[in-house]
Design a protein around this motif. Structure first.
Motif, PDB file in Angstrom:
ATOM      1  N   TRP A   1       0.837  -1.196   0.000  1.00  9.55           N
ATOM      2  CA  TRP A   1       0.000   0.000   0.000  1.00  9.55           C
ATOM      3  C   TRP A   1       0.875   1.250   0.000  1.00  9.55           C
ATOM      4  CZ3 TRP A   1      -4.179   2.146  -1.362  1.00  9.55           C
ATOM      5  CH2 TRP A   1      -4.628   3.331  -0.780  1.00  9.55           C
ATOM      6  N   HIS A   2       0.529   2.218  -0.878  1.00 10.79           N
ATOM      7  CA  HIS A   2       1.254   3.478  -0.977  1.00 10.79           C
ATOM      8  C   HIS A   2       0.264   4.640  -0.985  1.00 10.79           C
ATOM      9  CE1 HIS A   2       4.896   1.300  -2.244  1.00 10.79           C
ATOM     10  NE2 HIS A   2       4.109   0.609  -3.042  1.00 10.79           N
ATOM     11  N   GLU A   3       0.419   5.577  -0.086  1.00  8.20           N
ATOM     12  CA  GLU A   3      -0.373   6.807  -0.140  1.00  8.20           C
ATOM     13  C   GLU A   3       0.449   7.836  -0.906  1.00  8.20           C
ATOM     14  OE1 GLU A   3      -2.342   8.190   3.416  1.00  8.20           O
ATOM     15  OE2 GLU A   3      -2.557   6.129   4.134  1.00  8.20           O
TER      16      GLU A   3
ATOM     17  N   VAL B   1      -5.686   1.244  -7.915  1.00  5.40           N
ATOM     18  CA  VAL B   1      -5.955   2.540  -7.288  1.00  5.40           C
ATOM     19  C   VAL B   1      -7.125   2.415  -6.324  1.00  5.40           C
ATOM     20  CG1 VAL B   1      -6.815   4.881  -7.768  1.00  5.40           C
ATOM     21  CG2 VAL B   1      -4.974   3.902  -9.156  1.00  5.40           C
ATOM     22  N   ARG B   2      -7.016   3.144  -5.216  1.00  2.03           N
ATOM     23  CA  ARG B   2      -8.110   3.235  -4.239  1.00  2.03           C
ATOM     24  C   ARG B   2      -8.490   4.697  -4.085  1.00  2.03           C
ATOM     25  NH1 ARG B   2      -8.200  -1.250  -5.558  1.00  2.03           N
ATOM     26  NH2 ARG B   2      -7.908  -3.099  -4.270  1.00  2.03           N
ATOM     27  N   MET B   3      -9.808   4.921  -4.088  1.00  2.00           N
ATOM     28  CA  MET B   3     -10.345   6.273  -3.961  1.00  2.00           C
ATOM     29  C   MET B   3     -11.467   6.251  -2.933  1.00  2.00           C
ATOM     30  SD  MET B   3     -10.352   7.548  -7.904  1.00  2.00           S
ATOM     31  CE  MET B   3     -10.426   9.261  -7.388  1.00  2.00           C
ATOM     32  N   THR B   4     -11.937   7.430  -2.585  1.00  2.56           N
ATOM     33  CA  THR B   4     -13.148   7.562  -1.790  1.00  2.56           C
ATOM     34  C   THR B   4     -14.015   8.609  -2.476  1.00  2.56           C
ATOM     35  OG1 THR B   4     -14.070   7.880   0.427  1.00  2.56           O
ATOM     36  CG2 THR B   4     -12.203   9.289  -0.190  1.00  2.56           C
ATOM     37  N   GLY B   5     -15.263   8.653  -2.097  1.00  2.84           N
ATOM     38  CA  GLY B   5     -16.184   9.626  -2.672  1.00  2.84           C
ATOM     39  C   GLY B   5     -17.497   9.574  -1.924  1.00  2.84           C
ATOM     40  N   LEU B   6     -18.350  10.537  -2.211  1.00  3.28           N
ATOM     41  CA  LEU B   6     -19.669  10.595  -1.586  1.00  3.28           C
ATOM     42  C   LEU B   6     -20.726  10.063  -2.546  1.00  3.28           C
ATOM     43  CD1 LEU B   6     -19.522  14.140   0.041  1.00  3.28           C
ATOM     44  CD2 LEU B   6     -19.304  11.914   1.187  1.00  3.28           C
ATOM     45  N   ILE B   7     -21.717   9.393  -1.993  1.00  7.78           N
ATOM     46  CA  ILE B   7     -22.844   8.908  -2.780  1.00  7.78           C
ATOM     47  C   ILE B   7     -23.905  10.003  -2.786  1.00  7.78           C
ATOM     48  CG2 ILE B   7     -24.675   7.186  -2.962  1.00  7.78           C
ATOM     49  CD1 ILE B   7     -22.733   5.247  -1.480  1.00  7.78           C
ATOM     50  N   ALA B   8     -24.168  10.567  -3.958  1.00 13.03           N
ATOM     51  CA  ALA B   8     -25.166  11.627  -4.089  1.00 13.03           C
ATOM     52  C   ALA B   8     -26.561  11.063  -4.297  1.00 13.03           C
ATOM     53  CB  ALA B   8     -24.805  12.554  -5.248  1.00 13.03           C
TER      54      ALA B   8
ATOM     55  N   GLY C   1      -7.175  -7.980   4.577  1.00 16.16           N
ATOM     56  CA  GLY C   1      -6.055  -7.866   5.489  1.00 16.16           C
ATOM     57  C   GLY C   1      -5.576  -6.440   5.719  1.00 16.16           C
ATOM     58  N   GLU C   2      -4.286  -6.334   6.042  1.00 11.02           N
ATOM     59  CA  GLU C   2      -3.704  -5.044   6.430  1.00 11.02           C
ATOM     60  C   GLU C   2      -3.808  -3.942   5.370  1.00 11.02           C
ATOM     61  OE1 GLU C   2      -2.671  -3.793   9.391  1.00 11.02           O
ATOM     62  OE2 GLU C   2      -3.586  -5.654  10.075  1.00 11.02           O
ATOM     63  N   PRO C   3      -3.668  -4.241   4.073  1.00 13.22           N
ATOM     64  CA  PRO C   3      -3.845  -3.148   3.106  1.00 13.22           C
ATOM     65  C   PRO C   3      -5.221  -2.480   3.228  1.00 13.22           C
ATOM     66  CG  PRO C   3      -2.768  -4.987   2.038  1.00 13.22           C
ATOM     67  CD  PRO C   3      -3.199  -5.470   3.400  1.00 13.22           C
ATOM     68  N   ALA C   4      -6.267  -3.267   3.461  1.00 12.30           N
ATOM     69  CA  ALA C   4      -7.610  -2.686   3.606  1.00 12.30           C
ATOM     70  C   ALA C   4      -7.736  -1.867   4.879  1.00 12.30           C
ATOM     71  CB  ALA C   4      -8.672  -3.780   3.579  1.00 12.30           C
TER      72      ALA C   4
ATOM     73  N   ALA D   1      -5.306  -0.089   6.208  1.00 14.33           N
ATOM     74  CA  ALA D   1      -4.644   1.177   5.878  1.00 14.33           C
ATOM     75  C   ALA D   1      -5.523   2.031   4.965  1.00 14.33           C
ATOM     76  CB  ALA D   1      -3.289   0.912   5.226  1.00 14.33           C
ATOM     77  N   GLN D   2      -6.201   1.403   4.010  1.00 11.03           N
ATOM     78  CA  GLN D   2      -7.085   2.129   3.105  1.00 11.03           C
ATOM     79  C   GLN D   2      -8.279   2.711   3.866  1.00 11.03           C
ATOM     80  OE1 GLN D   2      -7.974  -0.723  -0.005  1.00 11.03           O
ATOM     81  NE2 GLN D   2      -5.783  -1.143  -0.228  1.00 11.03           N
ATOM     82  N   ALA D   3      -8.825   1.961   4.811  1.00 11.11           N
ATOM     83  CA  ALA D   3      -9.937   2.456   5.627  1.00 11.11           C
ATOM     84  C   ALA D   3      -9.496   3.650   6.470  1.00 11.11           C
ATOM     85  CB  ALA D   3     -10.487   1.336   6.505  1.00 11.11           C
ATOM     86  N   LYS D   4      -8.286   3.607   6.989  1.00 10.50           N
ATOM     87  CA  LYS D   4      -7.770   4.745   7.764  1.00 10.50           C
ATOM     88  C   LYS D   4      -7.623   5.981   6.885  1.00 10.50           C
ATOM     89  CE  LYS D   4      -5.397   2.069  11.303  1.00 10.50           C
ATOM     90  NZ  LYS D   4      -4.106   1.630  11.833  1.00 10.50           N
ATOM     91  N   ALA D   5      -7.134   5.797   5.661  1.00  9.49           N
ATOM     92  CA  ALA D   5      -7.008   6.925   4.728  1.00  9.49           C
ATOM     93  C   ALA D   5      -8.390   7.485   4.386  1.00  9.49           C
ATOM     94  CB  ALA D   5      -6.277   6.481   3.461  1.00  9.49           C
ATOM     95  N   THR D   6      -9.366   6.594   4.193  1.00  9.39           N
ATOM     96  CA  THR D   6     -10.744   7.015   3.936  1.00  9.39           C
ATOM     97  C   THR D   6     -11.286   7.820   5.107  1.00  9.39           C
ATOM     98  OG1 THR D   6     -11.133   5.093   2.526  1.00  9.39           O
ATOM     99  CG2 THR D   6     -13.078   6.212   3.405  1.00  9.39           C
ATOM    100  N   ALA D   7     -11.043   7.354   6.322  1.00  7.89           N
ATOM    101  CA  ALA D   7     -11.529   8.055   7.520  1.00  7.89           C
ATOM    102  C   ALA D   7     -10.956   9.462   7.597  1.00  7.89           C
ATOM    103  CB  ALA D   7     -11.173   7.257   8.776  1.00  7.89           C
ATOM    104  N   ARG D   8      -9.680   9.618   7.287  1.00  2.45           N
ATOM    105  CA  ARG D   8      -9.069  10.950   7.325  1.00  2.45           C
ATOM    106  C   ARG D   8      -9.777  11.905   6.357  1.00  2.45           C
ATOM    107  NH1 ARG D   8      -4.314   7.968   7.604  1.00  2.45           N
ATOM    108  NH2 ARG D   8      -3.825   8.353   5.410  1.00  2.45           N
ATOM    109  N   VAL D   9     -10.007  11.448   5.128  1.00  2.87           N
ATOM    110  CA  VAL D   9     -10.682  12.290   4.138  1.00  2.87           C
ATOM    111  C   VAL D   9     -12.109  12.584   4.589  1.00  2.87           C
ATOM    112  CG1 VAL D   9     -11.557  12.408   1.767  1.00  2.87           C
ATOM    113  CG2 VAL D   9      -9.257  11.513   2.215  1.00  2.87           C
ATOM    114  N   ALA D  10     -12.823  11.566   5.031  1.00  2.00           N
ATOM    115  CA  ALA D  10     -14.229  11.734   5.429  1.00  2.00           C
ATOM    116  C   ALA D  10     -14.371  12.728   6.569  1.00  2.00           C
ATOM    117  CB  ALA D  10     -14.818  10.387   5.825  1.00  2.00           C
ATOM    118  N   GLU D  11     -13.483  12.656   7.523  1.00  2.00           N
ATOM    119  CA  GLU D  11     -13.573  13.549   8.687  1.00  2.00           C
ATOM    120  C   GLU D  11     -13.096  14.960   8.348  1.00  2.00           C
ATOM    121  OE1 GLU D  11     -11.292  11.156  11.365  1.00  2.00           O
ATOM    122  OE2 GLU D  11     -13.021   9.911  11.905  1.00  2.00           O
TER     123      GLU D  11
END
Length: 166
Positions: free
Chosen positions: A8-10, A95-102, A134-137, A139-149
């Motif tokens: 995983w790479h940010e 690639v992993r991204m986040t976004g809002l559901i409109a 596993g662990e990559p997910a 880390a991805q969830a933590k990155a998502t949480a940062r953006v969401a918050e």
């Protein structure tokens, strides 16, 4: 049996690493839950492979989310990428991204394969276990949480209860 390893790479995807997949942690702004696709007991994030008509990875995510889960995605944000190493293949990027559901549109079968996926809305904390990545997910969830918050002020640490939106 071929072994696959994920790193995983940010960071931006290096120019020499082909992008074969774009998946998104898509959040409902009313519930702070994440969309997980279910098809016959198998779970995945919405997304898929880039197509020539896609302007960028955000366009891939928006298109795939509508095709697979019939949701309108707004404000897509890049999180990072998994560098994937498989025996006998050159490394590639997921690639992993986040976004809002409109909007949740009426469900219909995916034009690529005809699958009708259910839409499980799960807590961000539960997503890594549901996916089994596993662990990559994690880390991805933590990155998502940062953006969401930070970007959207979503309370991902106290979302509504999980459930299906069909």
């Amino acid at each position: 049996m071929a072994e696959t390893t994920y790193f995983w790479h940010e960071a931006p995807v290096p120019a020499d690493l082909p992008i074969v997949q774009v998946y998104g942690y898509l959040l409902c702004p009313e519930t702070a839950r994440v969309l997980i696709q279910e098809y016959h007991g198998e779970f995945n994030l919405p997304g898929g492979g880039p197509e020539p008509e896609d302007a960028d990875v955000a366009a891939t995510l928006v298109r795939e989310a509508m095709e697979e889960s019939q949701v309108v995605v707004v404000d897509p944000v890049y999180l990072g990428y998994q560098e994937v190493h498989e025996s006998g293949q050159e490394p590639y990027a997921q690639v992993r991204m986040t976004g809002l559901i409109a909007e949740f549109a009426e469900r219909y079968p995916d034009p690529d394969g005809g699958r009708l996926r259910r839409r499980l809305m799960a807590t961000l904390a539960d997503v890594p276990n549901i996916l089994g990545w596993g662990e990559p997910a994690v880390a991805q969830a933590k990155a998502t949480a940062r953006v969401a918050e930070q970007a959207w002020r979503l309370p991902v640490d106290s979302p509504a209860l999980a459930g299906y939106v069909d």
